[in-house]
Design a protein around this motif. Structure first.
Motif, PDB file in Angstrom:
ATOM      1  N   GLY A  31       6.893  10.731 -10.871  1.00 50.77           N
ATOM      2  CA  GLY A  31       7.043   9.330 -10.486  1.00 50.77           C
ATOM      3  C   GLY A  31       5.991   8.463 -11.143  1.00 50.77           C
ATOM      4  O   GLY A  31       5.179   8.931 -11.948  1.00 50.77           O
ATOM      5  N   SER A  32       6.010   7.191 -10.822  1.00 48.12           N
ATOM      6  CA  SER A  32       5.023   6.262 -11.359  1.00 48.12           C
ATOM      7  C   SER A  32       4.931   5.055 -10.455  1.00 48.12           C
ATOM      8  O   SER A  32       5.809   4.809  -9.634  1.00 48.12           O
ATOM      9  CB  SER A  32       5.419   5.819 -12.769  1.00 48.12           C
ATOM     10  N   LEU A  33       3.862   4.330 -10.632  1.00 45.11           N
ATOM     11  CA  LEU A  33       3.661   3.114  -9.861  1.00 45.11           C
ATOM     12  C   LEU A  33       4.817   2.145 -10.095  1.00 45.11           C
ATOM     13  O   LEU A  33       5.297   1.477  -9.179  1.00 45.11           O
ATOM     14  CB  LEU A  33       2.334   2.484 -10.309  1.00 45.11           C
ATOM     15  N   ALA A  34       5.276   2.102 -11.336  1.00 43.34           N
ATOM     16  CA  ALA A  34       6.348   1.171 -11.678  1.00 43.34           C
ATOM     17  C   ALA A  34       7.636   1.506 -10.940  1.00 43.34           C
ATOM     18  O   ALA A  34       8.374   0.630 -10.518  1.00 43.34           O
ATOM     19  CB  ALA A  34       6.581   1.193 -13.184  1.00 43.34           C
ATOM     20  N   CYS A  35       7.899   2.802 -10.800  1.00 40.11           N
ATOM     21  CA  CYS A  35       9.154   3.215 -10.164  1.00 40.11           C
ATOM     22  C   CYS A  35       9.143   3.017  -8.661  1.00 40.11           C
ATOM     23  O   CYS A  35      10.178   3.111  -8.015  1.00 40.11           O
ATOM     24  CB  CYS A  35       9.444   4.674 -10.462  1.00 40.11           C
ATOM     25  N   GLY A  36       7.986   2.813  -8.087  1.00 42.54           N
ATOM     26  CA  GLY A  36       7.956   2.581  -6.651  1.00 42.54           C
ATOM     27  C   GLY A  36       7.615   3.805  -5.841  1.00 42.54           C
ATOM     28  O   GLY A  36       7.388   3.710  -4.651  1.00 42.54           O
ATOM     29  N   ASP A  37       7.596   4.978  -6.470  1.00 42.01           N
ATOM     30  CA  ASP A  37       7.058   6.130  -5.761  1.00 42.01           C
ATOM     31  C   ASP A  37       6.468   7.144  -6.735  1.00 42.01           C
ATOM     32  O   ASP A  37       6.917   7.279  -7.867  1.00 42.01           O
ATOM     33  CB  ASP A  37       8.072   6.792  -4.825  1.00 42.01           C
ATOM     34  N   ALA A  38       5.451   7.827  -6.282  1.00 46.68           N
ATOM     35  CA  ALA A  38       4.754   8.797  -7.121  1.00 46.68           C
ATOM     36  C   ALA A  38       4.086   9.812  -6.222  1.00 46.68           C
ATOM     37  O   ALA A  38       3.641   9.481  -5.124  1.00 46.68           O
ATOM     38  CB  ALA A  38       3.707   8.097  -7.993  1.00 46.68           C
ATOM     39  N   PHE A 139      14.641   4.489 -15.053  1.00 42.81           N
ATOM     40  CA  PHE A 139      13.774   5.320 -14.229  1.00 42.81           C
ATOM     41  C   PHE A 139      13.312   6.590 -14.946  1.00 42.81           C
ATOM     42  O   PHE A 139      12.712   7.465 -14.333  1.00 42.81           O
ATOM     43  CB  PHE A 139      14.477   5.689 -12.917  1.00 42.81           C
TER      44      PHE A 139
END
Lengths: 287, 395
Positions: A31-38, A139
């Motif tokens: 995941g990543s910060l951009a995707c909304g979950d990590a 995503f």
């Protein structure tokens, strides 16, 4: 508001095993910060190769945090071989179920675990994606991830794939690609045993009526009821079968098509090639 | 303590409004169109409500059409005006930050033969007026710009926009669902042709709204049938709802000046309190409605914040992806270019005249703890740089 289970809310409010480990044996990040979950998952093994300690850090919604917490509880004390068997479905079940749109949270947990195991075994970077084409650019979801979600969860539709992997949930540009993958995976599944059709023989009228009734009950009604409709057998005159469509079906613009395609095809398949299906009089005919 | 700070989503029905509606669930059940006293006495109350709504907007009663709410009003205004238009113009202008009732409707029209321009906003949510002015062409049929934004509360210069467009013979619609009852609206001053309001955003019930249609503006009905609402909107009137909307409009007009100052002071107290007590917090939007605070907390996610707030009795909403059921964060915050580090962690507090100082202090007391707790779980603590993972997200 989401319909979260009490167990999920408990793991959200009191997450287990939050934090970092000094000198972990394996680390996985997805995941990543951009995707909304990590999620970052790390574990330490004991002398026997069992997971002695595990910690996580998650950025995300309640179900993402709870899925991570659940995963750490599930893998503690397991060997890597055992832990590897855990599917996203197991994580969801551990929490008493997840809303459909949140299934990707459980997939994220499982992916982080696999990444951490790879990191330990092969020394791959914690965030290494399995080498595979990216299908969903929004995503960053790969073909392999989509295939895995379809196979492990028996997914049937693009919407389900989006719920489980997020793929297709951004611009929607890859929806056709996802459908193609669905079709391929489905085609690759072992074909179900062909149902044995009883050898055609001459039926008495009574036998024919009985067989028609059985076929409607077994083959036709469930399919119609799935869409909120129903079918009723009105009359049988020689090879002319009169039925009435109920509920959604009766007003549906495609009811004639449904009649011809489904009812007649099924009856011809299971009873007799000579049957002809008609809609009962007094019902609106839709051209 | 239960603290309701989600008034841009919906509001409590005011007790006075509820009282005004009650007889219309009992004694006064007649159909206003009927030719007998049952109908007649009810019809008079519908007329009165029309006057009350007109008064709130500085309009005439015959310019008010009752609807089932904001989405219907927006659809009727936009599709109705374009359909009635004989000029053959095929261009629509709107903004990137409209409510879906306008945004999706305009995009649907784009897929059905219209040209669409969506005007951008800057980092503070301010509309790019230069772009808007450039976009006005001889082919432009309709401009639809919201009066105030539901997520950030940012207020747009509707009067100026309306004058620019009217000078070019363009029909102007504004979705004033969030502005009505919170800002003074005088349609004698502001030359818009069509204006949407919704009952449940100003302490009337859900399922009722109104569309203002300036005299001389042609619209084609989108619900065909009976002669109700001057033939512009068929269907037997939602009498209790309409009476409630009328009373709510009257109350808003009476209390607006005084209450808005009080609400603004409470909002500012909340804003200052949160900014002072929570590190990594930032307000989204400038020049806002007096009741709205959209604030982002770095490195934590909105749904989690909302559920933690719910635990201490505080109701708010978020522009995060997860809280909406979609996978993308708010289109408004994205249009403003709010970075992902902040967009996913946005919370909207929207106040009403029923909120108190104690309630605001309750939020200020609990919010820092929630932020700290979630940041303890977050892998991004210490900055996004602590994260080795790649940013593969392009939404």
């Amino acid at each position: 508001m989401w319909n979260y289970t009490d167990k999920l809310m408990d793991h959200f409010k009191n997450p287990r095993n939050v934090g970092v480990l000094e000198e972990p044996d394996g680390v996985g990040e997805v995941g990543s910060l951009a995707c909304g979950d990590a999620l970052r998952l790390m574990f330490k093994l004991d002398a026997e190769g069992r997971i002695a300690d595990v910690k996580f850090q998650t950025f995300g919604c309640a179900s993402a945090i709870a899925s991570s917490s659940a995963l750490t509880e599930m893998i503690k004390g397991k060997t890597l071989e055992e832990a590897q068997q855990i599917t996203n479905r197991d994580i969801a079940e551990f929490l008493g179920g997840l809303p459909d749109q949140k299934m990707h949270c459980s997939v994220m947990g499982r992916d982080a675990l696999l990444a951490a195991i790879d990191n330990y075994r092969k020394g791959t970077p914690p965030d290494e994606k399995v080498d595979s084409d990216i299908v969903c650019q929004c995503f960053g979801v790969t073909r392999l991830e989509i295939e895995r979600a379809i196979e492990e969860n028996n997914l049937e539709t693009v919407a389900e794939v989006t719920n489980y992997t997020k793929a297709g949930g951004g611009c929607g540009g890859c929806v056709d690609d996802i459908q193609a993958i669905l079709d391929e995976v489905k085609a690759a599944r072992p074909a179900p045993e062909p149902e044995k059709t009883p050898p055609r023989r001459r039926l008495t009228t009574l036998q024919k009526i009985k067989l028609i009734e059985e076929t409607i009950e077994r083959e036709i009604r469930p399919a119609l009821q799935k869409d909120g409709g129903d079918v009723e057998l009105i009359d049988i005159e020689g090879n002319r079968v009169v039925v009435s469509l109920r509920g959604t079906c009766s007003t549906c613009l495609v009811s004639q098509v449904t009649l011809k395609k489904l009812v007649e095809a099924k009856l011809r398949e299971f009873v007799s090639d000579e049957l002809r299906v008609e809609q009962a009089d007094g019902e609106e005919e839709v051209a | 303590m239960n603290v309701y700070l989600d008034n841009n989503a919906t509001t409590m029905v005011a007790p006075e409004v509820f009282a005004a509606m009650q007889p219309f669930f009992g004694e006064f059940y007649g159909n206003p169109s009927s030719m007998h006293r049952f109908g007649g006495q009810v019809g008079r109350h519908v007329d009165r409500a029309r006057q009350q709504v007109a008064d709130l907007l500085g309009a005439e009663p015959d310019e008010i059409i009752f609807t089932a709410g904001g989405s219907e009003g927006d659809n009727l205004a936009i599709k109705g005006a374009l359909e009635a238009m004989k000029s053959g113009r095929r261009h629509i202008i709107t903004t990137r930050v409209e409510h879906p009732a306008v945004r999706v409707t305009c995009r649907w029209l784009r897929d059905h033969g219209f040209r669409l321009t969506e005007i951008p906003v800057d980092r503070e949510g301010t509309l790019d007026m230069e772009r808007l002015e450039e976009a006005l062409t001889p082919d432009t049929a309709l401009v639809s710009v919201m009066w105030a934004n539901n997520e950030t509360g940012v207020v747009f210069p509707i009067e100026h926009i309306a004058r620019l467009a009217k000078a070019r013979g363009i029909v102007v619609h504004t979705d004033a669902v969030q502005a009505a009852g919170k800002l003074p609206i005088d349609l004698k001053q502001v030359p818009v042709d069509l204006l949407t309001i919704s009952g449940h955003k100003l302490h009337a019930p859900k399922g009722v709204g109104a569309l203002y249609v300036r005299r001389g503006t042609r619209i084609t009905p989108q619900i065909h049938g009976g002669h109700q609402e001057g033939g512009k909107r068929a269907g037997t009137e939602n009498v209790p709802g309409i009476v409630g909307l009328g009373r709510a409009a009257e109350l808003a007009a009476e209390t607006m000046a005084e209450e808005n100052d009080r609400v603004r002071a409470l909002r500012d107290r909340l804003e200052q309190g949160l900014l002072q007590n929570c590190a990594g917090a930032q307000v989204n939007g400038r020049n806002r409605l007096p009741n709205t605070l959209n604030i982002s907390f770095e490195f934590i996610e909105g749904e989690s914040i909302l559920l933690m707030l719910d635990e201490v009795g505080v109701a708010a909403s978020s522009g995060s992806a997860c809280s909406s059921g979609s996978l993308e964060p708010s289109h408004v915050l994205r249009a403003m270019g709010v970075p992902f580090t902040l967009a996913h962690g946005s919370v909207r507090f929207s106040l009403s005249r029923y909120n108190t100082e104690q309630e605001i202090d309750h939020v200020i007391e609990h919010m820092p703890g929630i932020v700290t707790r979630l940041r303890e779980i977050s892998p991004f603590v210490g900055g996004a740089a602590a994260w080795a993972g790649k940013s593969t997200c392009n939404v």
